[in-house]
Design an enzyme around this catalytic site. Sequence first.
Site, PDB file in Angstrom:
ATOM      1  N   ARG A 188      -8.474 -13.997 -13.809  1.00 40.46           N
ATOM      2  CA  ARG A 188      -8.932 -13.270 -14.993  1.00 40.46           C
ATOM      3  C   ARG A 188     -10.326 -13.635 -15.486  1.00 40.46           C
ATOM      4  O   ARG A 188     -11.133 -12.759 -15.767  1.00 40.46           O
ATOM      5  CB  ARG A 188      -7.931 -13.478 -16.149  1.00 40.46           C
ATOM      6  CG  ARG A 188      -6.630 -12.740 -15.961  1.00 40.46           C
ATOM      7  CD  ARG A 188      -5.552 -13.237 -16.903  1.00 40.46           C
ATOM      8  NE  ARG A 188      -5.891 -13.079 -18.300  1.00 40.46           N
ATOM      9  CZ  ARG A 188      -5.126 -13.527 -19.313  1.00 40.46           C
ATOM     10  NH1 ARG A 188      -3.992 -14.163 -19.054  1.00 40.46           N
ATOM     11  NH2 ARG A 188      -5.497 -13.343 -20.555  1.00 40.46           N
ATOM     12  N   HIS A 207      -3.676  -3.631 -12.333  1.00 36.85           N
ATOM     13  CA  HIS A 207      -3.939  -4.632 -13.374  1.00 36.85           C
ATOM     14  C   HIS A 207      -2.935  -4.498 -14.518  1.00 36.85           C
ATOM     15  O   HIS A 207      -3.227  -3.868 -15.542  1.00 36.85           O
ATOM     16  CB  HIS A 207      -5.370  -4.435 -13.905  1.00 36.85           C
ATOM     17  CG  HIS A 207      -5.939  -5.618 -14.632  1.00 36.85           C
ATOM     18  ND1 HIS A 207      -6.368  -6.757 -13.995  1.00 36.85           N
ATOM     19  CD2 HIS A 207      -6.147  -5.835 -15.963  1.00 36.85           C
ATOM     20  CE1 HIS A 207      -6.833  -7.618 -14.880  1.00 36.85           C
ATOM     21  NE2 HIS A 207      -6.708  -7.080 -16.089  1.00 36.85           N
ATOM     22  N   TYR A 244     -11.322   9.812 -26.131  1.00 38.35           N
ATOM     23  CA  TYR A 244     -12.485  10.632 -26.448  1.00 38.35           C
ATOM     24  C   TYR A 244     -13.618  10.474 -25.438  1.00 38.35           C
ATOM     25  O   TYR A 244     -14.408  11.392 -25.248  1.00 38.35           O
ATOM     26  CB  TYR A 244     -13.021  10.283 -27.841  1.00 38.35           C
ATOM     27  CG  TYR A 244     -12.032  10.530 -28.951  1.00 38.35           C
ATOM     28  CD1 TYR A 244     -11.533  11.811 -29.199  1.00 38.35           C
ATOM     29  CD2 TYR A 244     -11.584   9.483 -29.755  1.00 38.35           C
ATOM     30  CE1 TYR A 244     -10.620  12.035 -30.224  1.00 38.35           C
ATOM     31  CE2 TYR A 244     -10.681   9.697 -30.777  1.00 38.35           C
ATOM     32  CZ  TYR A 244     -10.202  10.975 -31.007  1.00 38.35           C
ATOM     33  OH  TYR A 244      -9.290  11.202 -32.014  1.00 38.35           O
TER      34      TYR A 244
END
Length: 798
Positions: A29, A75, A119
Amino acid sequence: MKSTITSIAIEDKMKDAYLSYSLSVIVGRALPDVRDGLKPVHRRILYAARDMGLTPDKPYKKSARIVGEVLGKYHPHGDAAVYNAMVRMAQDFAQRYPLIDGHGNFGSIDGDNPAAMRYTEVRLAPFSMDLLADINKETVEFVPNFDNTLKEPVILPSRIPNLLVNGSSGIAVGMSTDIPPHNLREVIDGLIQLLENPEISIDKLMKTIKGPDFPTGGEIVGIKGIHSAYKTGQGRITIRARAKIESKSKTKDQIIITEIPYQLQKAKLIEEIADAVNKEKITNISDIRDESDRDGMRIVIELKPNANSKIILNQLYKYTSMQTTYRINMLALVGKQPKILNLKEILEEFLKFRKEVVIRRTRYELRHAEDRLHVLKGLKIAIDKLDLIIQIIRSSKSTSKAKEKLIKTLNITEIQADAILKMQLQRLVGMEQEKIEIEINELNEKIANLKLILNNKEALKNLIKKELLEIKDKYGDPRRTTIIEDASKAEIDTEDLIKEEDVVVTLSYRQYIKRTNDPDNIRAGKKDFITHILKGTTLDRLLFFTRSGNCYGLNVYEISEHHPLSTGDPLNNYIKIPLDDEIVNVIMLNKETKEKFITIATAKGMIKKTIASEYESSITQIKAINLDDDDYVIGVKVTDGKQNILLGTRNGMTIHFAEEEVSATGRNTKGCIGIKLDDNDQVISFNLTAEDHYVVALTKDSRGKRTHIFEYKIQKRNGKGLKTLSSNNYQLLNIISGKKDQYLVFVKENGDLKELQIKDITETQRTGNMYSQKELGHDQLIEIVAVPIVPEWVKTEK
């Protein structure tokens, strides 16, 4: 089954579990891989976007689709983490070379949050295509995804040294990384240098890769931190905003900020400036405006009339994030292990990776080229023996029988036989036959080149170099961040923050000092008097010369400002002069004084002059003169090289000579002989004379006289001089040269002070008698001090 219970200490279990967790965070990570410069989440975003066909030439797609693809396939973490990572990859103020082409609101340098993923829209930036290039040519390893239903790449076969050019930051367990972005052109030039000369030093690499190059531009001040980071992998650099001063009118300036430090939010910076102004850390700012637009950043700081713009700019650097420190810690994964790397090691690891990728790609292309050539050779045989092939096919009962007969009759392979059976009739026309011949020749040439790459190190090196130069030409751009090598400019001295203004500094007999910008009515405390009145500015420096031959420095701005009528502060609040030493004189060192001389006289008759600039030092205590063990300083004056000097001794000898007879020497010297002394005599006074002066000779028992200076004719230095006393019965306490209206202060043994003007002292000839001065009474004197004549710019109330 019989169960087995094994005892284990909880601390051991906790240790194993924590180490496993740490390794998972470090590798899975938090830290980038040195080869492609990416963390797993970024790598998976790019690979998923490629799988979805979101190349730069295709339309944008909703960010939510990419996030869902990444979460569902590769993931399995929070969607916010994936979207935030993708947003950062699209921000041109966060990434030196953005990897994602974003459409919509992806946040701003002001610190505004991006719009929700439903959006915004994204696709891969052209830059990313070269991180993904050749991924389908077996250039990298693939491993199963989290649920073992798909394969994902362990690494991307990046053609770009992404770790350096885009940098990386992250916090793992017990470690963190902070790698700044760099300029692509510089990094590739450095890679080519290393490729040509593997033994190249880091110092030579640093001449090419000059330092970080931030997407927000700005300035790096000093190269020490850069050198430390490049040599050790760790360092600190000072970065500051790019600002300029513009004149708005004759009396009014404004400061324009066009670039800010990396990772600093513009809105936060404006808040910091406003807060510093409100708290009066920064003065003389009348307005702050943000005039930034799509053409670039522009923060306007309006200054008040006649404000010192340079001082205010330095205050902004000092008290706000316009100047800040960036920590470099070049930690990355090398073979799944975290390692702090220097500059050369990062470049070496990337070149090692590129060689591996190019070799794997070359082997893949060679295998496919050889397979294709093999098929084409079979097709050529078929065309050359077309009638026989047609006969074999027509006479065969099945495809398998036809294949067997073709293999046996033409001595070809099964692959070639399959290709012949699948060959379309259109391949039999003359043009198609010619195309096969051309392709065979091209493949032979390609195979030869591919084998050369695999078998010749120089050819491999040239190919890597060629591809790097292609990347440089494709994406290279000018450096944005300026590097200022002079590290001193990073240090904001206190003087840089002080407004220069005219002041008056006074020192009293009882060693009280004060600074005022209002010279009217300057007064000392009770039973005290002013011995020094010095005019200067807050940026000048006071020099205190002592009997022991030392010089103590004190910046004027360090002295507390007082009302003209106040007592002031004890001098030992500022400088510590030993009790067995005493101040002889105080001089204001400024631009005017630095061009003159500081002339020093000693009790043993020595005199020396040194250019005043040699006394300029940031050290509090320096040596002013090189004294003999039994000698001490009796006088210090500022001279211009054209004055006349009068030395007087305790036994009443005086010598009057031109200053030009004294050659200038260095600060740490003895000087030359001013007056020759008898064994039992010593110099007690050092005066600079003028045509309207009187010479006053005084004893401890209040006897004295004054004589006009013309009776003390000019002589040569290094003589015995002229007598001032008519009798050898007296020893002088002081000899003072001054104007008739100048005051003298007489210090009595009982501590009382008595003021008397020179004109009130009995006038006689040079060798005339000494007269008791009735105004002084019969008390013994311990000291006589000439009060400085009050300059025209001071109105002193006695």
